[in-house]
Design a protein around this motif. Structure first.
Motif, PDB file in Angstrom:
ATOM      1  N   THR A   1       0.837  -1.291   0.150  1.00 59.80           N
ATOM      2  CA  THR A   1       0.163   0.035   0.050  1.00 59.80           C
ATOM      3  C   THR A   1       0.952   1.200   0.014  1.00 59.80           C
ATOM      4  O   THR A   1       0.460   2.304  -0.430  1.00 59.80           O
ATOM      5  CB  THR A   1      -0.956   0.097   1.323  1.00 59.80           C
ATOM      6  N   GLY A   2       2.158   1.286   0.313  1.00 60.04           N
ATOM      7  CA  GLY A   2       2.906   2.399   0.604  1.00 60.04           C
ATOM      8  C   GLY A   2       2.988   3.152   1.908  1.00 60.04           C
ATOM      9  O   GLY A   2       3.694   4.022   2.104  1.00 60.04           O
ATOM     10  N   ALA A   3       1.868   2.535   2.792  1.00 60.05           N
ATOM     11  CA  ALA A   3       1.553   3.234   4.009  1.00 60.05           C
ATOM     12  C   ALA A   3       2.591   3.358   4.849  1.00 60.05           C
ATOM     13  O   ALA A   3       3.233   2.203   5.002  1.00 60.05           O
ATOM     14  CB  ALA A   3       0.351   2.517   4.541  1.00 60.05           C
ATOM     15  N   THR A   4       3.178   4.368   5.313  1.00 58.26           N
ATOM     16  CA  THR A   4       4.331   4.505   6.424  1.00 58.26           C
ATOM     17  C   THR A   4       3.660   4.001   7.711  1.00 58.26           C
ATOM     18  O   THR A   4       2.713   4.214   8.386  1.00 58.26           O
ATOM     19  CB  THR A   4       4.662   5.950   6.595  1.00 58.26           C
ATOM     20  N   LEU A   5       4.574   2.987   8.227  1.00 57.56           N
ATOM     21  CA  LEU A   5       4.141   2.552   9.834  1.00 57.56           C
ATOM     22  C   LEU A   5       4.965   3.121  10.732  1.00 57.56           C
ATOM     23  O   LEU A   5       4.499   2.963  11.909  1.00 57.56           O
ATOM     24  CB  LEU A   5       4.316   1.068   9.595  1.00 57.56           C
ATOM     25  N   ALA A   6       6.309   3.537  10.518  1.00 57.52           N
ATOM     26  CA  ALA A   6       7.021   4.244  11.486  1.00 57.52           C
ATOM     27  C   ALA A   6       8.022   5.261  10.813  1.00 57.52           C
ATOM     28  O   ALA A   6       8.487   4.685   9.793  1.00 57.52           O
ATOM     29  CB  ALA A   6       7.660   3.402  12.344  1.00 57.52           C
ATOM     30  N   TRP A   7       8.347   6.323  11.501  1.00 57.86           N
ATOM     31  CA  TRP A   7       8.960   7.188  10.946  1.00 57.86           C
ATOM     32  C   TRP A   7      10.165   7.547  11.923  1.00 57.86           C
ATOM     33  O   TRP A   7       9.911   7.949  12.976  1.00 57.86           O
ATOM     34  CB  TRP A   7       8.279   8.449  10.369  1.00 57.86           C
ATOM     35  N   GLY A   8      11.482   7.853  11.129  1.00 62.38           N
ATOM     36  CA  GLY A   8      12.408   8.440  12.063  1.00 62.38           C
ATOM     37  C   GLY A   8      13.773   7.618  11.859  1.00 62.38           C
ATOM     38  O   GLY A   8      13.758   6.508  11.353  1.00 62.38           O
ATOM     39  N   PRO A   9      14.899   8.516  11.613  1.00 62.49           N
ATOM     40  CA  PRO A   9      16.206   7.708  11.494  1.00 62.49           C
ATOM     41  C   PRO A   9      16.597   6.691  12.386  1.00 62.49           C
ATOM     42  O   PRO A   9      16.252   6.503  13.519  1.00 62.49           O
ATOM     43  CB  PRO A   9      17.275   9.007  11.652  1.00 62.49           C
ATOM     44  N   VAL A  10      17.090   5.568  11.819  1.00 57.92           N
ATOM     45  CA  VAL A  10      17.536   4.463  12.524  1.00 57.92           C
ATOM     46  C   VAL A  10      18.865   4.557  13.210  1.00 57.92           C
ATOM     47  O   VAL A  10      19.719   5.393  12.365  1.00 57.92           O
ATOM     48  CB  VAL A  10      17.593   3.155  11.582  1.00 57.92           C
ATOM     49  N   VAL A  11      19.123   4.440  14.366  1.00 61.72           N
ATOM     50  CA  VAL A  11      20.401   4.455  14.990  1.00 61.72           C
ATOM     51  C   VAL A  11      21.485   3.107  14.700  1.00 61.72           C
ATOM     52  O   VAL A  11      20.666   2.008  15.050  1.00 61.72           O
ATOM     53  CB  VAL A  11      20.313   4.433  16.606  1.00 61.72           C
ATOM     54  N   THR A  12      22.487   3.319  14.112  1.00 62.40           N
ATOM     55  CA  THR A  12      23.333   2.364  13.902  1.00 62.40           C
ATOM     56  C   THR A  12      24.629   2.672  13.964  1.00 62.40           C
ATOM     57  O   THR A  12      25.040   3.747  14.205  1.00 62.40           O
ATOM     58  CB  THR A  12      22.931   1.826  12.178  1.00 62.40           C
TER      59      THR A  12
ATOM     60  N   LEU B   1      24.045  11.432  20.888  1.00 59.36           N
ATOM     61  CA  LEU B   1      22.955  12.014  20.761  1.00 59.36           C
ATOM     62  C   LEU B   1      21.424  11.747  20.690  1.00 59.36           C
ATOM     63  O   LEU B   1      20.882  12.281  21.176  1.00 59.36           O
ATOM     64  CB  LEU B   1      23.491  13.023  19.293  1.00 59.36           C
ATOM     65  N   ALA B   2      21.441  10.643  19.832  1.00 57.54           N
ATOM     66  CA  ALA B   2      20.034   9.748  19.924  1.00 57.54           C
ATOM     67  C   ALA B   2      19.567   9.330  21.258  1.00 57.54           C
ATOM     68  O   ALA B   2      18.514   9.615  21.734  1.00 57.54           O
ATOM     69  CB  ALA B   2      20.279   8.735  18.963  1.00 57.54           C
ATOM     70  N   ARG B   3      20.482   9.174  22.010  1.00 57.45           N
ATOM     71  CA  ARG B   3      20.091   8.384  23.589  1.00 57.45           C
ATOM     72  C   ARG B   3      19.368   9.728  24.283  1.00 57.45           C
ATOM     73  O   ARG B   3      18.719   9.247  25.151  1.00 57.45           O
ATOM     74  CB  ARG B   3      21.219   7.913  24.133  1.00 57.45           C
ATOM     75  N   ASN B   4      19.874  10.740  23.816  1.00 54.23           N
ATOM     76  CA  ASN B   4      19.171  12.274  24.589  1.00 54.23           C
ATOM     77  C   ASN B   4      18.089  12.856  23.858  1.00 54.23           C
ATOM     78  O   ASN B   4      17.508  13.666  24.462  1.00 54.23           O
ATOM     79  CB  ASN B   4      20.527  13.023  24.937  1.00 54.23           C
ATOM     80  N   THR B   5      18.036  12.512  22.579  1.00 56.55           N
ATOM     81  CA  THR B   5      17.062  13.364  21.871  1.00 56.55           C
ATOM     82  C   THR B   5      15.832  12.590  20.989  1.00 56.55           C
ATOM     83  O   THR B   5      15.027  13.196  20.520  1.00 56.55           O
ATOM     84  CB  THR B   5      17.812  14.183  20.628  1.00 56.55           C
ATOM     85  N   PHE B   6      15.943  11.171  20.965  1.00 56.88           N
ATOM     86  CA  PHE B   6      15.038  10.595  20.311  1.00 56.88           C
ATOM     87  C   PHE B   6      13.797  10.082  20.934  1.00 56.88           C
ATOM     88  O   PHE B   6      12.817   9.541  20.374  1.00 56.88           O
ATOM     89  CB  PHE B   6      15.431   9.349  19.519  1.00 56.88           C
ATOM     90  N   HIS B   7      13.673  10.456  22.255  1.00 54.63           N
ATOM     91  CA  HIS B   7      12.637   9.968  23.164  1.00 54.63           C
ATOM     92  C   HIS B   7      11.310  10.279  22.884  1.00 54.63           C
ATOM     93  O   HIS B   7      10.396   9.762  23.185  1.00 54.63           O
ATOM     94  CB  HIS B   7      12.850  10.174  24.606  1.00 54.63           C
ATOM     95  N   ALA B   8      11.099  11.387  22.162  1.00 51.01           N
ATOM     96  CA  ALA B   8       9.708  11.996  21.690  1.00 51.01           C
ATOM     97  C   ALA B   8       9.094  11.021  20.265  1.00 51.01           C
ATOM     98  O   ALA B   8       8.273  10.980  20.015  1.00 51.01           O
ATOM     99  CB  ALA B   8       9.936  13.271  21.243  1.00 51.01           C
ATOM    100  N   LEU B   9      10.096  10.462  19.775  1.00 53.21           N
ATOM    101  CA  LEU B   9       9.321   9.691  18.517  1.00 53.21           C
ATOM    102  C   LEU B   9       8.814   8.494  18.874  1.00 53.21           C
ATOM    103  O   LEU B   9       9.214   7.771  20.025  1.00 53.21           O
ATOM    104  CB  LEU B   9      10.659   9.095  17.993  1.00 53.21           C
ATOM    105  N   ASP B  10       7.675   8.025  18.413  1.00 46.34           N
ATOM    106  CA  ASP B  10       6.819   6.774  18.661  1.00 46.34           C
ATOM    107  C   ASP B  10       7.633   5.648  18.627  1.00 46.34           C
ATOM    108  O   ASP B  10       7.413   4.711  19.331  1.00 46.34           O
ATOM    109  CB  ASP B  10       5.508   7.035  17.658  1.00 46.34           C
ATOM    110  N   VAL B  11       8.349   5.474  17.828  1.00 49.43           N
ATOM    111  CA  VAL B  11       9.213   4.259  17.341  1.00 49.43           C
ATOM    112  C   VAL B  11      10.712   4.489  17.231  1.00 49.43           C
ATOM    113  O   VAL B  11      11.023   5.602  16.296  1.00 49.43           O
ATOM    114  CB  VAL B  11       8.761   3.451  15.985  1.00 49.43           C
ATOM    115  N   VAL B  12      11.473   4.109  17.848  1.00 50.29           N
ATOM    116  CA  VAL B  12      12.868   3.975  17.717  1.00 50.29           C
ATOM    117  C   VAL B  12      13.333   2.757  17.311  1.00 50.29           C
ATOM    118  O   VAL B  12      13.159   1.742  17.555  1.00 50.29           O
ATOM    119  CB  VAL B  12      13.538   4.481  19.118  1.00 50.29           C
TER     120      VAL B  12
END
Length: 247
Positions: free
Chosen positions: A167-178, A196-207
């Motif tokens: 369908t192309g529907a987005t299920l989660a959005w945000g950069p992957v930590v690698t 940086l991610a450990r301190n700033t990504f907490h607002a994302l629904d999916v990490v």
């Protein structure tokens, strides 16, 4: 812990070529996350050197992991990029991976063949449907995207999102930590980004947190992986890709 927020952790490049490294990452993740609450991205024949079809013992291990709840994704076929590129694809091939963007330059026909063959092989090994398809280095060319829409996979992922291929529907959005292990400069850069991610990504629904076998050879990367998973796991549930719903 934030109700509704999710952590998706994964081990890339799973196969008999990297069995000991995968074991080490799986033990680390299970220890931090409280069990096999992560995904494995399985390569059917890494660089043509480790055919899963000729490794019955490792196939049995994949089934055991899947029985425990580990999600299994098809992760290309060879993982090696053998195509010629031009334009933007050439830039991606040179700068976003070290010759491993297998599906960046494939035709739709060839991409579809490798997807179908990988799906059949891995599903036979694990005894259930694969969770989805994720291209090596998260790189997809036009042919791969067209093949993916018709490939019968429930999920796909790139650097920035998880989506439903049909369908192309987005299920989660945000950069992957690698993390990157192949040079000292890349190691230091990935350590800084993870901090940086450990301190700033907490607002994302999916990490999303992704690890690779090469990470196990660098103690600083392993320590960063452990700290990063722990920081997110304290605030959100380690879940499954299959539980994602369109936003």
């Amino acid at each position: 812990m934030n109700v509704g927020k999710r952590l998706l952790a994964s081990i890339h490049d799973v196969g008999p070529r990297f069995e000991s490294e995968v074991d080490r990452l799986a033990d680390l993740m299970a220890g931090v996350l409280g069990g096999p609450r992560f995904a494995m991205l399985v390569v059917p024949d890494h660089w043509g050197l480790a055919p899963l079809g000729e490794a019955p013992a490792f196939r049995a291990r994949l089934r055991a992991w899947a029985d425990q709840g580990v999600e299994m994704f098809v992760h290309g076929w060879y993982h090696k990029d053998m195509a010629e590129h031009a334009g933007l694809a050439s830039f991606k091939a040179r700068h976003m991976t070290a010759g491993e963007g297998e599906f960046l330059g494939l035709s739709q026909v060839e991409a579809a063949r490798r997807m179908a063959d990988g799906k059949a092989l891995i599903e036979d090994a694990i005894g259930r449907p694969a969770a989805g398809f994720i291209a090596p280095a998260w790189l997809y060319g036009e042919g791969a995207m067209a093949a993916l829409r018709e490939g019968g996979f429930a999920l796909a992922e790139d650097h920035m999102r998880v989506w439903d291929p049909a369908t192309g529907a987005t299920l989660a959005w945000g950069p992957v930590v690698t993390w990157a292990s192949r040079s000292r400069t890349r190691q230091l850069s990935s350590l800084a980004v993870a901090a940086l991610a450990r301190n700033t990504f907490h607002a994302l629904d999916v990490v999303r947190v992704a690890t690779h076998p090469g990470d196990t050879g660098v103690p600083a990367l392993l320590d960063s992986i452990r700290r990063t998973l722990g920081a997110f796991a304290r605030r959100r549930e380690a879940g499954r890709y299959a539980g994602l719903q369109p936003g």
